[in-house]
Design an enzyme around this catalytic site. Structure first.
Site: not given
Length: 703
Positions: A384, A348
């Protein structure tokens, strides 16, 4: 009792960090180099026994406690300077979770004692009330587990089909899974669920965060929870609420059993991990762990150290400039690979992990450490590739062997099918693997994780049913979530019984799925899209732990029939290497066959020229995929050519007649797939015209 002498020696100069059970007792070890004193606190119910850790080496405080073992609840109290102006926030009144805890039990209670400072004053006034009654406990775990042979699938990147999945939401409504197992690791391991995954054709589940997390007090105050789990408290502990056996360390064994069952079904496990921030928020947040152990090391601080730098949008940023914090993250990652047997990670807000003093640094310590690590360099690594920093958008910038979520694929495909694209140039780049993003760094097409929907945003059904977000249930006045959804509702906002509108939406959904699965790169499906799951237009359901987010397993209506479309598409992808390319297209002519490895065609059946590529009104594109020699051999011993295919994508709102390319591309074509389900021409010759309905994808096999 605890040992008082240095009775052990470890090769790195200290014991393993965390709580290590050896059959006789437990060695507790906590890295806190600025501490003046450290106590391990053992709990029997609410009764607390505090034991000083008298040994210290290289900043690690440790000691061995006889007679305790797995299941023991514990925490730490750390004594040191309270000086928020320089970043030090030690407070022994606060019970702290072990950063290396293998299991964590309990939820925080909203009480002012959980804060290191006095609520209502500024953040520099220390609160000396005991937080122990209101915060989670660390748990000693026996890590032994019978893995048997554990046939780890190790699916090549080119063959991978990702399926983004929420542990709880996947089975909460599953009618054929026992009620006591729904929403748990054991639920995912149930044969009914595994059989469905295998039948669908996915190879790899990407689990939303399973590191132990807690909900923010703001959400709890609104009667909501942090459903997605991007609020980590423990980087080694599987989230206890996802365990059918509850806590006490049993969640660790249950997680391992889930991984083993998925592996036995031939399915890999990738974890969505959140190492960019923790659950402690900014300087006004609660003190659960890191803040009270070594605040100036664990977090990026501004100026003198009182304020936190926030590159994650959550209030704090983990400080991966510090070698011991890098060690924490690497130890965590290796633990999940070696002890928990997972097969990879999706990171993330990954650029946060690469930052030096400020700017993104792709040669920085974290990526360098992962790249040379003998364990981590061999698993699937997905970034990401954006964060909230000034240069945070880094799509295409990560080094080999990283793959990346490709939001440019998502946006181009959505724009094409919603009718808002500027011609077809960008679509063609995304269909062919986004070489403009990944070729220059020496990566392959599988560096691109292609997706049109993910947990963050509309589901597939909502993407074709809503043009505006409807997030009122989140309690934020519909201000949260993205406004630019690149969606089209077929003329009616929200659910409708109008058969013409429903039919068009199903066609759009099938066309989006076809584009996703047959494009070059690695497709990622959002769990439930194949069954038409809806969130009623909520495009930010992070706090909705209810039927709005859970998968709907009913078979009512037309939407569950999308599953057959996905099965067909994944079978095509699996059976034909032309959809799983290992190299980018070259575009060069093959002297022996007289055609290129890829051909791009306008509706007239001619190869695209500059005028066509720059025609912003063009809504139709043909992509010819030339079959390559494969490892299969004919009886004569000659290599077998994979079949070639012609994919037409027509995003216009009127039918179009397309001319089928002739020599050297093909002499005839056979219909394989039609997302409108109305095309009646099953075979056609080169030069023939094929009528394609609006908003339709057509796949033809070339003879």
């Amino acid at each position: 009792m605890t040992t008082t002498g240095a009775t052990r020696w470890w090769p790195d100069g200290g014991p393993p960090r965390g709580a290590t059970f050896d059959g006789d007792g437990v060695t507790f070890a906590l890295w806190s180099p600025m501490a003046e004193r450290v106590e391990v606190c053992l709990f029997d119910g609410t009764a607390e026994r505090r034991i000083p850790l008298t040994e210290q080496l290289f900043g690690v405080w440790f000691g061995h406690v006889h007679g305790v073992g797995p299941g023991q609840r514990y925490g730490f109290r750390v004594h040191g300077p309270w000086d928020p102006w320089t970043g030090h926030r030690f407070n022994p009144a606060k019970l702290l979770v072990d950063p290396y805890a293998r299991a964590i039990d309990g939820e925080p209670t909203d009480h002012e004692a959980t804060f290191g400072h006095v609520i209502g004053r500024d953040d520099t006034v220390r609160d000396d009330r005991d937080s122990a009654p209101y915060v989670p406990r660390s748990v000693v775990v026996d890590t032994r587990f019978d893995w048997g042979t554990d046939p780890r699938p190790r699916v090549p990147w080119s063959d991978t089909v990702l399926y983004e999945l929420h542990v709880r939401g996947a089975t909460m409504r599953h009618p054929r899974i026992p009620a006591e197992l729904r929403g748990t690791y054991a639920g995912l391991a149930h044969p009914e669920f595994l059989g469905d995954l295998v039948d669908l054709g996915v190879t790899t589940v990407e689990l939303l965060p399973v590191h132990h997390f807690v909900s923010e007090s703001m959400l709890r105050g609104r009667g909501l929870t942090n459903y997605w789990g991007y609020n980590t408290l423990g980087f080694f502990a599987p989230h206890a609420d996802y365990s059918a056996v509850g806590g006490g360390g049993g969640q660790v064994a249950e997680f391992k059993a889930m991984v083993k069952a998925l592996h036995e079904a031939g399915i890999e496990v990738v974890l969505d991990v959140v190492y960019n921030h923790t659950a402690e928020q900014n300087e006004y947040g609660p003190t659960y762990s890191f803040r009270g152990i070594h605040n100036v090391a664990y977090y990026r601080l501004d100026g003198s150290g009182r304020r936190y730098r926030d590159l994650s949008g959550t209030g704090n940023t983990l400080n991966l400039r510090n070698p011991d914090v890098v060690r924490l993250v690497l130890d965590s990652l290796r633990y999940w690979v070696e002890e928990m047997h997972v097969d990879g990670f999706r990171f993330d807000l990954a650029p946060v992990l690469t930052r030096g003093e400020g700017d993104v640094d792709m040669s920085g310590p974290f990526l360098a450490a992962v790249g040379q690590d003998p364990v981590l360099s061999k698993v699937k690594l997905i970034a990401e590739p954006w964060d909230l920093g000034s240069d945070g958008y880094q799509v295409g910038a990560f080094p080999p062997p990283w793959s990346e979520w490709n939001d440019r694929f998502r946006d181009a495909v959505r724009e094409f099918w919603s009718g808002s694209s500027d011609g077809v140039r960008d679509l063609a780049s995304r269909l062919s693997g986004s070489s403009d993003l990944y070729r220059r760094s020496g990566r392959r097409p599988f560096a691109s994780i292609n997706y049109v929907t993910a947990h963050d945003g509309f589901t597939l059904r909502d993407l074709v049913s809503y043009e505006n977000k409807h997030n009122d249930d989140n309690g934020e006045g519909n201000r949260d979530g993205q406004d630019a959804n690149r969606s089209w509702n077929a003329g009616v906002e929200g659910e409708t019984d109008d058969p013409a509108v429903v039919s068009m939406r199903l066609r759009q959904a099938r066309s989006l799925l076809t584009t996703l699965v047959l494009a070059t790169g690695v497709p990622m499906l959002l769990a439930g899209d194949e069954r038409g799951r809806t969130q009623a237009g909520n495009n930010n359901a992070y706090c909705q732990d209810n039927e709005l987010s859970w998968l709907d397993w009913s078979e009512n209506g037309e939407w569950p029939k999308l599953r057959e479309t996905v099965r067909t598409l994944l079978r095509l992808r699996r059976d034909h290497p032309v959809f799983r390319r290992l190299q980018f297209f070259s575009g060069r002519l093959d002297p022996s066959g007289g055609r290129r490895d890829v051909g791009w065609f306008s509706p007239r059946g001619r190869e695209m020229d500059d005028a066509a590529w720059h025609d912003s009104s063009l809504r139709t594109l043909g992509m010819f995929l030339a079959g390559e020699r494969t490892a299969r051999r004919a009886p004569s011993g000659e290599p077998v050519l994979d079949e070639s295919f012609l994919l037409w994508l027509h995003g216009g709102d009127r039918a179009v007649n397309v001319t089928l390319p002739g020599t050297p591309w093909a002499s005839a074509y056979a219909l394989v797939l039609d997302t409108s389900e109305t095309v009646t021409t099953h075979r056609a010759g080169a030069g023939d015209r094929l009528r394609i309905p609006p908003h339709t994808a057509v796949l033809l096999r070339a003879d």
